[in-house]
Design a protein around this motif. Structure first.
Motif, mmCIF file in Angstrom:
data_model
loop_
_atom_site.group_PDB
_atom_site.id
_atom_site.type_symbol
_atom_site.label_atom_id
_atom_site.label_comp_id
_atom_site.label_asym_id
_atom_site.label_seq_id
_atom_site.Cartn_x
_atom_site.Cartn_y
_atom_site.Cartn_z
ATOM 1 N N SER A 1 37.288 20.823 26.856
ATOM 2 C CA SER A 1 37.545 22.234 27.122
ATOM 3 C C SER A 1 37.364 23.038 25.843
ATOM 4 N N SER A 2 37.064 24.304 26.018
ATOM 5 C CA SER A 2 36.906 25.183 24.861
ATOM 6 C C SER A 2 38.080 26.165 24.812
ATOM 7 N N PRO A 3 38.322 26.783 23.677
ATOM 8 C CA PRO A 3 39.397 27.781 23.584
ATOM 9 C C PRO A 3 39.155 28.979 24.509
ATOM 10 N N VAL A 4 37.903 29.294 24.766
ATOM 11 C CA VAL A 4 37.607 30.413 25.672
ATOM 12 C C VAL A 4 38.056 30.071 27.086
ATOM 13 N N GLY A 5 37.818 28.853 27.499
ATOM 14 C CA GLY A 5 38.271 28.413 28.816
ATOM 15 C C GLY A 5 39.779 28.448 28.938
ATOM 16 N N LEU B 1 41.771 30.442 27.263
ATOM 17 C CA LEU B 1 42.146 31.851 27.318
ATOM 18 C C LEU B 1 41.949 32.415 28.731
ATOM 19 N N VAL B 2 40.845 32.064 29.361
ATOM 20 C CA VAL B 2 40.592 32.523 30.737
ATOM 21 C C VAL B 2 41.660 31.974 31.675
#
Length: 109
Positions: free
Chosen positions: A39-43, A45-46
Motif C-alpha cells: 500500500s502507498s501513503p496516498v491509498g 489517506l484516501v
C-alpha cells in the motif's frame, strides 16, 4: 448415486485440472510484480478520508431518523373534532384596517 467419473472421461478431466493449476514458469507472474500487495501513503489517506465521510453520513442520518414520526398512520378521527372545538372557543380577532396616515407614503430625504 455415485459421483465417480467414467474411465474414459476421468483421464482428460484430471489432465486438464493439472494443467490449469500449474504456475507459469516463464517469469510471468500474472501482473504480480515485486510491489504487488503493498500500500502507498496516498491509498491510506484516501481510506482515512472515506472513513471520515462515512462517519459524517452516519451522524447526519441519525439526526434525520430522530425526526421521523413513530408511525405514518392517519391520526384518529377524534382530533379534528377537538381542533374545531378549540377554534370555536378562541375569540376571532378582526383585522385592523391600514391607517390612512398622510406621512406613511412619504420618505425622508
Amino acid at each position: 448415486m455415485s459421483l465417480t467419473l467414467p474411465a474414459g472421461v476421468a483421464l482428460p478431466v484430471t489432465a486438464s485440472a493439472l494443467v490449469l493449476t500449474q504456475q507459469p514458469g516463464n517469469g510471468d507472474n500474472g501482473g504480480q510484480g515485486e510491489d504487488f500487495g503493498k500500500s502507498s501513503p496516498v491509498g491510506f489517506l484516501v481510506l482515512i478520508l472515506f472513513l471520515i465521510a462515512v462517519a459524517f453520513l452516519v451522524r447526519s442520518m441519525t439526526k434525520h431518523l430522530k425526526r421521523v414520526p413513530a408511525s405514518f398512520d392517519d391520526p384518529p378521527a377524534e382530533e379534528p373534532a377537538e381542533q374545531e372545538k378549540a377554534k370555536a372557543a378562541e375569540p376571532e380577532v378582526a383585522e385592523k384596517p391600514a391607517s390612512s396616515d398622510s406621512s406613511a407614503g412619504k420618505t425622508d430625504s
